[in-house]
Motif scaffolding. Sequence first.
Motif, PDB file in Angstrom:
ATOM      1  N   ARG A 194       0.823  -1.206   0.000  1.00 25.44           N
ATOM      2  CA  ARG A 194       0.000   0.000   0.000  1.00 25.44           C
ATOM      3  C   ARG A 194       0.862   1.263   0.000  1.00 25.44           C
ATOM      4  O   ARG A 194       0.556   2.239  -0.693  1.00 25.44           O
ATOM      5  CB  ARG A 194      -0.955  -0.009   1.195  1.00 25.44           C
ATOM      6  CG  ARG A 194      -2.037  -1.073   1.102  1.00 25.44           C
ATOM      7  CD  ARG A 194      -3.153  -0.824   2.111  1.00 25.44           C
ATOM      8  NE  ARG A 194      -2.675  -0.858   3.492  1.00 25.44           N
ATOM      9  CZ  ARG A 194      -2.590  -1.957   4.227  1.00 25.44           C
ATOM     10  NH1 ARG A 194      -2.916  -3.135   3.709  1.00 25.44           N
ATOM     11  NH2 ARG A 194      -2.167  -1.897   5.488  1.00 25.44           N
ATOM     12  N   GLU A 195       1.942   1.238   0.758  1.00 23.26           N
ATOM     13  CA  GLU A 195       2.837   2.403   0.787  1.00 23.26           C
ATOM     14  C   GLU A 195       3.580   2.558  -0.532  1.00 23.26           C
ATOM     15  O   GLU A 195       3.690   3.670  -1.078  1.00 23.26           O
ATOM     16  CB  GLU A 195       3.840   2.258   1.931  1.00 23.26           C
ATOM     17  CG  GLU A 195       4.821   3.423   2.021  1.00 23.26           C
ATOM     18  CD  GLU A 195       5.853   3.249   3.131  1.00 23.26           C
ATOM     19  OE1 GLU A 195       6.556   4.241   3.424  1.00 23.26           O
ATOM     20  OE2 GLU A 195       5.952   2.137   3.685  1.00 23.26           O
ATOM     21  N   VAL A 197       2.952   1.418  -3.696  1.00 26.93           N
ATOM     22  CA  VAL A 197       2.201   1.826  -4.893  1.00 26.93           C
ATOM     23  C   VAL A 197       1.818   3.300  -4.813  1.00 26.93           C
ATOM     24  O   VAL A 197       1.807   4.012  -5.832  1.00 26.93           O
ATOM     25  CB  VAL A 197       0.948   0.950  -5.123  1.00 26.93           C
ATOM     26  CG1 VAL A 197       1.338  -0.475  -5.475  1.00 26.93           C
ATOM     27  CG2 VAL A 197       0.003   0.976  -3.937  1.00 26.93           C
ATOM     28  N   ARG A 198       1.528   3.790  -3.605  1.00 23.76           N
ATOM     29  CA  ARG A 198       1.192   5.219  -3.468  1.00 23.76           C
ATOM     30  C   ARG A 198       2.385   6.088  -3.856  1.00 23.76           C
ATOM     31  O   ARG A 198       2.234   7.087  -4.571  1.00 23.76           O
ATOM     32  CB  ARG A 198       0.764   5.505  -2.026  1.00 23.76           C
ATOM     33  CG  ARG A 198       0.447   6.965  -1.750  1.00 23.76           C
ATOM     34  CD  ARG A 198      -0.061   7.152  -0.320  1.00 23.76           C
ATOM     35  NE  ARG A 198       0.862   6.629   0.677  1.00 23.76           N
ATOM     36  CZ  ARG A 198       1.945   7.282   1.110  1.00 23.76           C
ATOM     37  NH1 ARG A 198       2.227   8.483   0.618  1.00 23.76           N
ATOM     38  NH2 ARG A 198       2.718   6.749   2.032  1.00 23.76           N
ATOM     39  N   LEU A 199       3.586   5.687  -3.443  1.00 30.25           N
ATOM     40  CA  LEU A 199       4.781   6.474  -3.749  1.00 30.25           C
ATOM     41  C   LEU A 199       5.183   6.377  -5.211  1.00 30.25           C
ATOM     42  O   LEU A 199       5.864   7.276  -5.738  1.00 30.25           O
ATOM     43  CB  LEU A 199       5.936   6.016  -2.856  1.00 30.25           C
ATOM     44  CG  LEU A 199       5.760   6.318  -1.357  1.00 30.25           C
ATOM     45  CD1 LEU A 199       6.863   5.659  -0.545  1.00 30.25           C
ATOM     46  CD2 LEU A 199       5.736   7.826  -1.109  1.00 30.25           C
ATOM     47  N   GLU A 201       3.120   6.521  -7.712  1.00 30.05           N
ATOM     48  CA  GLU A 201       2.134   7.198  -8.560  1.00 30.05           C
ATOM     49  C   GLU A 201       2.711   8.300  -9.444  1.00 30.05           C
ATOM     50  O   GLU A 201       2.353   8.388 -10.621  1.00 30.05           O
ATOM     51  CB  GLU A 201       0.986   7.728  -7.703  1.00 30.05           C
ATOM     52  CG  GLU A 201       0.054   6.631  -7.222  1.00 30.05           C
ATOM     53  CD  GLU A 201      -1.080   7.155  -6.358  1.00 30.05           C
ATOM     54  OE1 GLU A 201      -1.138   8.383  -6.113  1.00 30.05           O
ATOM     55  OE2 GLU A 201      -1.916   6.340  -5.934  1.00 30.05           O
ATOM     56  N   THR A 226      -6.149   1.980  -2.543  1.00 29.45           N
ATOM     57  CA  THR A 226      -5.107   2.861  -2.037  1.00 29.45           C
ATOM     58  C   THR A 226      -4.497   3.727  -3.129  1.00 29.45           C
ATOM     59  O   THR A 226      -3.911   4.762  -2.838  1.00 29.45           O
ATOM     60  CB  THR A 226      -3.989   2.015  -1.381  1.00 29.45           C
ATOM     61  OG1 THR A 226      -4.554   1.258  -0.320  1.00 29.45           O
ATOM     62  CG2 THR A 226      -2.864   2.868  -0.829  1.00 29.45           C
ATOM     63  N   THR A 227      -4.599   3.305  -4.392  1.00 33.83           N
ATOM     64  CA  THR A 227      -3.787   3.893  -5.442  1.00 33.83           C
ATOM     65  C   THR A 227      -4.567   4.134  -6.719  1.00 33.83           C
ATOM     66  O   THR A 227      -5.594   3.492  -6.963  1.00 33.83           O
ATOM     67  CB  THR A 227      -2.582   2.976  -5.757  1.00 33.83           C
ATOM     68  OG1 THR A 227      -1.748   3.590  -6.743  1.00 33.83           O
ATOM     69  CG2 THR A 227      -3.038   1.613  -6.250  1.00 33.83           C
ATOM     70  N   THR A 228      -4.053   5.058  -7.541  1.00 33.80           N
ATOM     71  CA  THR A 228      -4.586   5.265  -8.886  1.00 33.80           C
ATOM     72  C   THR A 228      -3.842   4.433  -9.923  1.00 33.80           C
ATOM     73  O   THR A 228      -4.228   4.409 -11.088  1.00 33.80           O
ATOM     74  CB  THR A 228      -4.467   6.749  -9.275  1.00 33.80           C
ATOM     75  OG1 THR A 228      -3.084   7.147  -9.216  1.00 33.80           O
ATOM     76  CG2 THR A 228      -5.293   7.625  -8.346  1.00 33.80           C
TER      77      THR A 228
END
Length: 381
Positions: A194-195, A197-199, A201, A226-228
């Motif tokens: 989760r962390e 994939v967010r970073l 983006e 959590t992510t686009t």
Amino acid sequence: MRITSLETFLVPPRWCFLKIETDEGVVGWGEPVVEGRAHTVAAAVDELADHLVGTDPLRIEDHWQVMTKGAFYRGGPILSSAVAGVDQALWDIAGKVRDAPVHELLGGPVRDRQRVYTWIAGDEPGEVAEGARERLEQGLTAVKMNATGRLGQLATVREIDEMLQRVAAVREVMGDDGGVAVDFHGRVTPASAREMVRLLEPLRPMFVEEPVVPELSADLARICATTTIPIATGERLYSRWDFREVLASGIAVAQPDLSHAGGISECRRIAAMAEAYGVAMAPHCPLGPIALAACLQLDFATPNTLIQEMSWGIHYNVGGDLLDYVVDPSVFAITDGHVERPTGPGLGIEIDESAVRRAAETGHRWRSPAWRLPDGSLAEW
């Protein structure tokens, strides 16, 4: 027409080929294999031969039903991979009997050329930018890379920063029009995924692949939310039933492997299920020429196919590569990142049987690496 024999060949680097012969001289080829368990899959094919020899090879769906449901114990990667190779070979025979490529038997082509991608670097990524440049020079417009090497339960700041630096380097080489797929390879825990994939983006990956192992598929919905970034998975899912809950989780790309998930017949059904969820197809294929040919036949008849993986030059291919066992390698020629629609009968390739038999004399015993962390515990490969 009747099936007279099934013969398997273990060939370098880590593949298993299957030849099915008939009493009318029509031959079909398939690729039944689980990487690291090729001998076991070959034994499963030998058991399936007890049902197949003496039967009509054109009853493909009936054979698929019997092979998958005709015994009390069902499923799993070994059986589904054995079935997959048989299914590919039966479709190859069917196309040759009707003098048509398989995609015409599946309803006809929906595109004229198929975008493809392949790997850069290895299991523990190092210099990836140069690998991306080489792929661009070879005519590809999309690549896939491993996000990380071995990881513990929670990725460290250094590990995450190094991942971001590597992906940024590849993104710079590929430019805004190039595709960069980032494979987590199931090495990452849900919390780290989760962390991470967010970073990722800002770097706009084409997709992030297999953020967690299939045993943790219940966590995919939280990761997707959590992510686009589009999330892809499916290389270790072996049937439409395995995909049922995963398709509803919010993934963007389904990646069944046509040498693992029941062959052309089952992956066509998975593709139709995926379309109902707005999910694209990108069949997994780090394997040999028969598996790739089967994938392409499905791709050209499948409206929701996004891109096709191929193993040309992949780091596993030591002692043999994608084009070594085909008579005419031009069928896989890449132009502007795409492969043209095959027009030959069956799977659209001619296997160099003499090369296969020579290679099978050497064979292989390829095994997946067993990784260890600094504390001595096992790490996901």
